[in-house]
Write a protein that holds these residues in place. Structure first.
Motif, PDB file in Angstrom:
ATOM      1  N   UNK A 189      -1.050  -2.490  -6.600  1.00 12.84           N
ATOM      2  CA  UNK A 189      -0.691  -1.712  -5.418  1.00 12.84           C
ATOM      3  C   UNK A 189      -0.268  -0.298  -5.807  1.00 12.84           C
ATOM      4  N   UNK A 190       0.524  -0.174  -6.853  1.00 12.42           N
ATOM      5  CA  UNK A 190       1.029   1.129  -7.298  1.00 12.42           C
ATOM      6  C   UNK A 190      -0.089   2.014  -7.839  1.00 12.42           C
ATOM      7  N   UNK A 191      -1.222   1.408  -8.250  1.00 11.46           N
ATOM      8  CA  UNK A 191      -2.330   2.189  -8.800  1.00 11.46           C
ATOM      9  C   UNK A 191      -3.257   2.743  -7.721  1.00 11.46           C
ATOM     10  N   UNK A 192      -3.072   2.332  -6.462  1.00 10.66           N
ATOM     11  CA  UNK A 192      -3.940   2.818  -5.395  1.00 10.66           C
ATOM     12  C   UNK A 192      -3.848   4.331  -5.311  1.00 10.66           C
ATOM     13  N   UNK A 193      -4.985   4.980  -5.190  1.00  5.31           N
ATOM     14  CA  UNK A 193      -5.022   6.444  -5.161  1.00  5.31           C
ATOM     15  C   UNK A 193      -4.268   7.018  -3.970  1.00  5.31           C
TER      16      UNK A 193
END
Length: 197
Positions: A189-193
């Motif tokens: 989730x934290x890696x979503x652009x």
């Protein structure tokens, strides 16, 4: 099993939609604050430049660059802090939902499905240890019926639910805990652009 996958996909969709909404709010607020900071700084330093001599203009431009850099850094830090707060709130809500699910009778069936999955991936044998959370002790006893080769044990690191299986001959842990699944989802989730600044 298919229904659980659909539920997991729906949960994933809800998480991503919530993330997009939170991310857009964070980014919009950061842009507004950034533009206001730039505008105030430009107005202040434009006035100073008009009144000061050429050397003062040079000194002012250096100060201006440092101030903008500092304020930009502070604005980004605030946005990151706010974003982290919202992500924590979201995953806290998810943890509560998981807790409600693990308190239900459906969860015993889920434990049986996890045991079957583990046994299919790598069959249980004498000495295997099925670890579970302390609150799942009664449910795991119902679910483990039929898997006599393995023993069960409480694992204090499993808080949300699910199981992990230790295979001593291979020195392998098979992690099917909700804790690990939620942690992986959080990292993804934290890696979503949409959440990047």
């Amino acid at each position: 099993m298919l229904e659980e996958q659909k539920r997991a996909q729906r949960l994933g969709t809800i998480i991503v939609e919530d993330a997009k909404h939170i991310a857009s709010e964070i980014i919009e607020n950061a842009k507004k604050e950034y533009e206001e900071i730039i505008q105030r700084a430009q107005e202040k330093y434009k006035h100073d430049e008009e009144e000061d001599i050429l050397q003062d203009k040079h000194d002012t431009s250096i100060i201006y660059a440092k101030e903008i850099s500092h304020r930009d850094y502070e604005a980004r830090k605030q946005v990151l802090s706010y974003r982290n707060q919202k992500v924590n709130e979201l995953f806290t809500k998810i943890s509560v939902r998981i807790g409600e699910y693990t308190d239900s009778e459906k969860y015993t069936e889920k434990l049986k499905a996890l045991l079957e999955k583990a046994n299919t991936q790598m069959p249980f044998y004498e000495g295997c240890v099925i670890s579970h959370s302390a609150k799942d002790e009664a449910k795991i006893k119902k679910a483990v019926d039929g898997y006599t080769a393995a023993t069960t044990a409480v694992d204090k690191t499993i808080l949300l639910g699910g199981i992990s299986v230790y295979y001593p001959k291979e020195n392998i842990y098979l992690d099917l805990t909700f804790d690990s699944a939620l942690d992986a989802e959080r990292k993804s989730f934290a890696k979503h652009s949409e959440l990047s600044l």
